[in-house]
Design a protein around this motif. Structure first.
Motif, PDB file in Angstrom:
ATOM      1  N   GLN A 169       0.967  -0.704  -0.011  1.00  0.00           N
ATOM      2  CA  GLN A 169       0.543   0.140   0.120  1.00  0.00           C
ATOM      3  C   GLN A 169       0.950   1.319  -0.068  1.00  0.00           C
ATOM      4  N   GLU A 170       0.534   2.151  -1.100  1.00  0.00           N
ATOM      5  CA  GLU A 170       1.499   3.269  -0.810  1.00  0.00           C
ATOM      6  C   GLU A 170       0.717   3.979  -0.095  1.00  0.00           C
ATOM      7  N   VAL A 171       2.577   5.143   0.762  1.00  0.00           N
ATOM      8  CA  VAL A 171       0.919   5.683   1.970  1.00  0.00           C
ATOM      9  C   VAL A 171       2.097   6.936   1.476  1.00  0.00           C
ATOM     10  N   LEU A 172       1.601   8.037   2.248  1.00  0.00           N
ATOM     11  CA  LEU A 172       1.614  10.122   2.545  1.00  0.00           C
ATOM     12  C   LEU A 172       2.467  10.654   3.450  1.00  0.00           C
ATOM     13  N   SER A 173       3.521  10.714   3.902  1.00  0.00           N
ATOM     14  CA  SER A 173       3.614  11.171   5.220  1.00  0.00           C
ATOM     15  C   SER A 173       3.957  12.112   5.385  1.00  0.00           C
ATOM     16  N   VAL A 174       3.217  12.445   6.377  1.00  0.00           N
ATOM     17  CA  VAL A 174       2.855  13.785   6.369  1.00  0.00           C
ATOM     18  C   VAL A 174       2.869  13.865   8.240  1.00  0.00           C
ATOM     19  N   LEU A 175       3.276  15.474   8.815  1.00  0.00           N
ATOM     20  CA  LEU A 175       3.352  16.099   9.927  1.00  0.00           C
ATOM     21  C   LEU A 175       1.676  16.693  10.121  1.00  0.00           C
ATOM     22  N   ALA A 176       1.148  15.961  11.083  1.00  0.00           N
ATOM     23  CA  ALA A 176      -0.609  16.588  11.677  1.00  0.00           C
ATOM     24  C   ALA A 176      -0.488  17.263  12.349  1.00  0.00           C
ATOM     25  N   PHE A 177      -1.536  18.457  12.463  1.00  0.00           N
ATOM     26  CA  PHE A 177      -1.133  19.683  13.638  1.00  0.00           C
ATOM     27  C   PHE A 177      -2.319  20.657  13.646  1.00  0.00           C
ATOM     28  N   GLN A 178      -3.066  20.962  14.666  1.00  0.00           N
ATOM     29  CA  GLN A 178      -3.871  21.085  15.102  1.00  0.00           C
ATOM     30  C   GLN A 178      -4.428  22.908  15.419  1.00  0.00           C
ATOM     31  N   VAL A 179      -5.178  23.661  14.190  1.00  0.00           N
ATOM     32  CA  VAL A 179      -4.889  25.038  14.027  1.00  0.00           C
ATOM     33  C   VAL A 179      -7.027  26.037  14.044  1.00  0.00           C
ATOM     34  N   GLY A 180      -6.941  26.598  14.774  1.00  0.00           N
ATOM     35  CA  GLY A 180      -8.506  27.101  14.476  1.00  0.00           C
ATOM     36  C   GLY A 180      -9.056  25.852  14.578  1.00  0.00           C
ATOM     37  N   GLY A 181      -9.400  25.346  15.193  1.00  0.00           N
ATOM     38  CA  GLY A 181     -10.326  23.766  15.779  1.00  0.00           C
ATOM     39  C   GLY A 181     -10.159  22.694  14.657  1.00  0.00           C
ATOM     40  N   GLU A 182      -9.206  22.915  13.784  1.00  0.00           N
ATOM     41  CA  GLU A 182      -9.178  22.116  12.390  1.00  0.00           C
ATOM     42  C   GLU A 182      -7.820  21.448  12.362  1.00  0.00           C
ATOM     43  N   ARG A 183      -7.790  19.843  11.620  1.00  0.00           N
ATOM     44  CA  ARG A 183      -6.446  19.492  11.766  1.00  0.00           C
ATOM     45  C   ARG A 183      -5.846  19.499  10.163  1.00  0.00           C
ATOM     46  N   TYR A 184      -4.776  19.626  10.443  1.00  0.00           N
ATOM     47  CA  TYR A 184      -3.954  20.055   9.306  1.00  0.00           C
ATOM     48  C   TYR A 184      -3.151  19.115   9.444  1.00  0.00           C
ATOM     49  N   ALA A 185      -2.287  19.468   7.923  1.00  0.00           N
ATOM     50  CA  ALA A 185      -1.415  18.053   7.917  1.00  0.00           C
ATOM     51  C   ALA A 185      -0.061  18.640   6.277  1.00  0.00           C
ATOM     52  N   PRO A 205      -5.966  25.411  -0.585  1.00  0.00           N
ATOM     53  CA  PRO A 205      -5.121  25.866  -0.466  1.00  0.00           C
ATOM     54  C   PRO A 205      -4.515  23.738  -0.324  1.00  0.00           C
ATOM     55  N   PHE A 206      -5.631  23.859  -0.335  1.00  0.00           N
ATOM     56  CA  PHE A 206      -4.629  22.185   0.215  1.00  0.00           C
ATOM     57  C   PHE A 206      -4.643  20.571  -1.323  1.00  0.00           C
ATOM     58  N   LEU A 207      -4.204  19.497  -0.639  1.00  0.00           N
ATOM     59  CA  LEU A 207      -3.981  18.705  -1.935  1.00  0.00           C
ATOM     60  C   LEU A 207      -5.134  17.477  -1.626  1.00  0.00           C
ATOM     61  N   PHE A 208      -5.344  17.173  -0.405  1.00  0.00           N
ATOM     62  CA  PHE A 208      -5.620  15.883   0.279  1.00  0.00           C
ATOM     63  C   PHE A 208      -6.438  16.015   0.865  1.00  0.00           C
ATOM     64  N   LEU A 209      -7.959  15.004   1.215  1.00  0.00           N
ATOM     65  CA  LEU A 209      -8.420  15.179   2.677  1.00  0.00           C
ATOM     66  C   LEU A 209      -8.492  13.910   3.185  1.00  0.00           C
ATOM     67  N   LYS A 234       2.387  10.825  10.162  1.00  0.00           N
ATOM     68  CA  LYS A 234       1.572   9.881  10.618  1.00  0.00           C
ATOM     69  C   LYS A 234       1.197   9.238   8.509  1.00  0.00           C
ATOM     70  N   GLU A 235       0.919   7.847   8.950  1.00  0.00           N
ATOM     71  CA  GLU A 235       0.702   7.217   7.124  1.00  0.00           C
ATOM     72  C   GLU A 235      -0.379   7.301   6.289  1.00  0.00           C
ATOM     73  N   LEU A 236      -0.304   8.281   5.623  1.00  0.00           N
ATOM     74  CA  LEU A 236      -1.493   7.865   5.008  1.00  0.00           C
ATOM     75  C   LEU A 236      -1.613   7.160   3.847  1.00  0.00           C
ATOM     76  N   PRO A 237      -2.618   6.403   3.554  1.00  0.00           N
ATOM     77  CA  PRO A 237      -3.052   6.023   3.112  1.00  0.00           C
ATOM     78  C   PRO A 237      -3.207   6.400   1.669  1.00  0.00           C
ATOM     79  N   LYS A 238      -2.590   5.810   0.481  1.00  0.00           N
ATOM     80  CA  LYS A 238      -3.506   6.888  -0.331  1.00  0.00           C
ATOM     81  C   LYS A 238      -4.466   6.804  -1.250  1.00  0.00           C
ATOM     82  N   ALA A 239      -4.942   5.311  -1.426  1.00  0.00           N
ATOM     83  CA  ALA A 239      -5.946   4.935  -2.022  1.00  0.00           C
ATOM     84  C   ALA A 239      -7.040   5.618  -0.651  1.00  0.00           C
TER      85      ALA A 239
END
Length: 194
Positions: free
Chosen positions: A55-71, A166-170, A152-157
């Motif tokens: 499974q291909e994954v996307l490695s990200v650093l996750a954080f919170q700001v304004g009550g929302e989760r971003y990476a 200004p977003f790549l993925f959800l 976090k390791e996010l499965p690309k599927a």
């Protein structure tokens, strides 16, 4: 547990132990059928393991700001520091909180709450700064965050198209991966004419 369930078949255990000793001592050989069966099972297991989908994954650093989760993609992250010592920059755009010195360089710190139109408190809510570098720049920019969740390791599927912006993925659990190029890297924080 009844007494019948607790009984141990000592005769059967002795027989199995004797057979095991015979096999180990080489007195009793394994039948050709049993050998083929074992080798066939091993071959099937090896063949199945080769066909497992990696499974291909996307490695990200996750954080919170304004009550929302971003990476942000992990390859853009330089480091994370405490949000102490941010100096204000008179005349800077509203989305620039200020600047701080990090690893012998001055890094502008962006307020994602302003850039993304999020609700948020004051400066005291922002305890971390994620220092990132865009692909085409060696200059860093800081993203002020309330907290950092970590890598976090996010499965690309499982990644889907994000809402406009200004977003790549959800992700299914509402983690939004930021596009640093669209967000406005270090060049977006410079006043015009520089």
């Amino acid at each position: 547990m009844s007494k019948d369930d607790a009984k141990i078949d000592s005769t059967g255990l002795r027989r199995q132990l004797t057979e095991a000793h015979s096999l180990l001592d080489g007195k009793q050989g394994v039948s050709p059928e049993k050998r083929r069966e074992v080798l066939s099972a091993r071959a099937r297991a090896l063949a199945e393991s080769r066909h497992e989908e990696r499974q291909e994954v996307l490695s990200v650093l996750a954080f919170q700001v304004g009550g929302e989760r971003y990476a942000v993609r992990i390859e853009h992250v330089d480091h994370v520091i405490e949000a102490r010592g941010i100096a204000s920059l008179p005349g800077a755009p509203r989305h620039v909180l200020g600047a701080l010195v990090s690893r012998s360089r001055v890094v502008p710190v962006l307020d994602l709450r302003q850039l993304l139109g999020l609700e948020g408190g004051g400066m005291s809510d922002l305890s971390k700064v994620v220092v990132v570098e865009a692909d085409d720049s060696e200059e860093g920019v800081g993203l002020a965050a309330e907290s950092v969740e970590g890598r976090k390791e996010l499965p690309k599927a499982e990644l889907s198209q994000p809402p406009p912006g200004p977003f790549l993925f959800l992700t299914p659990d509402r983690l939004t991966v930021l596009d640093l190029e669209q967000l406005g890297g270090p060049s977006a924080t410079r006043p015009e004419g520089e």
